[in-house]
Write an enzyme that holds these catalytic residues in place. Sequence first.
Site, short mmCIF file in Angstrom:
data_model
loop_
_atom_site.label_atom_id
_atom_site.label_comp_id
_atom_site.label_asym_id
_atom_site.label_seq_id
_atom_site.Cartn_x
_atom_site.Cartn_y
_atom_site.Cartn_z
N ASP A 165 -37.64 -29.75 21.19
CA ASP A 165 -37.07 -28.48 20.75
C ASP A 165 -36.54 -28.75 19.34
OD1 ASP A 165 -35.52 -26.30 20.17
OD2 ASP A 165 -34.06 -26.61 21.79
N LYS A 202 -35.24 -25.02 9.32
CA LYS A 202 -36.20 -24.20 10.07
C LYS A 202 -36.34 -22.79 9.48
CE LYS A 202 -36.88 -23.09 14.93
NZ LYS A 202 -36.33 -23.44 16.25
N GLU A 214 -40.37 -20.88 22.19
CA GLU A 214 -39.13 -21.34 22.82
C GLU A 214 -38.81 -20.57 24.11
OE1 GLU A 214 -36.64 -21.15 19.39
OE2 GLU A 214 -37.58 -22.94 18.56
N ASP A 223 -32.96 -15.59 24.06
CA ASP A 223 -32.79 -16.85 23.32
C ASP A 223 -32.15 -16.58 21.97
OD1 ASP A 223 -33.02 -19.24 22.04
OD2 ASP A 223 -35.19 -19.46 22.28
#
Length: 600
Positions: free
Chosen positions: A8, A70, A169, A191
């Site tokens: 992850d 990211k 994810e 999420d």
Amino acid sequence: MGKVIGIDLGTTNSVVAYIDRGEPKVIINEEGGRVTPSVVGFSKSGERFVGDTAKRQMLINPDATIHSVKRFMGKRFVDAGNDLPLVNYPVVASRNGDCAFAVNDRLLTPQEVSAMILQKLKKSAEDFLGEPVTEAIITVPAHFNDRQRQATKDAGTIAGLHVLRIINEPTAAALAYLHDRKKSATIAVYDFGGGTFDISIVRIDRDVGEVRATRGNNALGGGDIDKLIVDWLIEQFRQEHRIDVSQDNVVRQRLRDAAERAKIELSSAKETDIHLPFLMADASGPRHLQCVLTRATFEALAAPLIDGTVRECRQALLDANLTVGEIDEIVLVGGSSRIPRVKEAMREFFGRPLNQSLNPDEVVAIGAAVQAGVLEGEVKAVTLLDVTSLSLGIEVEGRKMAKLIPKNTPIPAQKMQLVSTVVDNQKTVKIHVLQGESVSAVENTSLGEFELQGIEPAPRSVPRIEIKFAIDASGLVQVSARDVRTGSVQQLTIQAPSGMSSRDVERARDDASTWERGAEAASEVRELRHQIERQLGQMEALLRDQRTRLQRADVQEAEHALTRGRLALTKNDDRAKLEEVHGWLRRMLTGLGEKVNAGR
Ligand code: AMP
């Protein structure tokens, strides 16, 4: 085949997991932690730190400490307007217009920085498992477009990892749920992480999961909430001292740090004191920041962002053709889902208790490990069918986008499109590939302009070329073309290459592996130096405590050894020389020890 790891790769933190005898397990890193901060720091002398050490230097060296990388993966600089205020290091446009970081006179791509985090995770996994690791599953936000997915895959390649698959994810979280429960249900995976938000609606039938719809926002996460608190703090300071500190980089970093701590504290407390002594100084002396942030004020600040996530949930249900009452469970994922107001909003919207049994920090990595186990054949009877979260299309007349594969289509997916020429003897045809939901081409993400070359001379509309647009199981887009008449495969060149070229990636991978070998050698030298320092300490103690038991010649020899050892430490970092001194000191200490014992 070695172990396949599940990673992850988070905006704030990263987690790596693997399958041990059919069960997913989180890997402990070198510092003993289950999560590794996704932070990379550089010192002036070129040293590099990743994880906890880098996070610690963030306050003192904000210009050369890269976090939230990211948010810049596969992103053009012109599209990074919302992300720039969240970071204090210099983000610039690289030659191809993508975001890059200017650190210590070097230009680094987000792929290279992400690779540094992945290298650290890979090493943790290798140390933990005691074997080389070369294959991985990496997770990305469901809403990542092709450029962002490709950039993530490239980061893996640079880090020396063969990325077997990229998975979404929330889909990974659903896989973890599926592996754990194996019961039929329709779940909503909410999420909310450090930099992105995704909502997926998943139908689970015993051991098969099917994503029905997915929505999200790649520029909405805990970092955006921190930014709102920072702005509030700047305003408090301005009101009290009549000074604007918004342009000071070090101050902003301290405020960001305090804002995040306050936010996390407010997940359990009703109010929190924010005290930043000596925030700045002017002619009248030092100025401190002291204020109280209540949960009510915090919730009012964060309300627009939280409401935005609720709107996405509502839309995702519409996309899935389901009503709120048809959702059996809500699975919370990501650190920001710990905010009490977020949980309350979810409970209110779905009208049922939340499933909080899965650890929101680890569930995505666990799901990635389950997927790794499926590919390895270690985990059986678990299947998850995913969808594409963005529509794929091409630019057509009037600068519009014609959708070829609409969002929420199950992947892998493909679509053929016949094209022809518009003038006689036309030799080339350009195809502009886009991803997004807008009818206007410019409002979508451009994946590149493909040029079909070598079309045989013919009157207009006669050539018939079949273009195949495909989205693979990782959500990556491939475009190929075939001349229908001759059956020959047409050559396609990309006019606006996205991200790094394969040669750039290879070069970066070589650099990364050279750096790794260098880092290993440097760490061995550090260890040798440490051993020698210990030996010198032992020698000093021997001379101090046992001098009377030794012959004069032995004392002289020991003193000579001390001088030689100290000189070796000050003079060189040459591994062979240090090894020689280390071995020589070891023999001498043993010899002198024996003499002391014999003289007793
Ligand atoms: P993730 O990307 O899932 O690691 O989530 C990281 C984000 O979650 C960061 O913005 C953190 O500040 C935030 N976070 C972590 N723990 C909490 C908490 N207890 N309350 C509120 N936010 C949190």
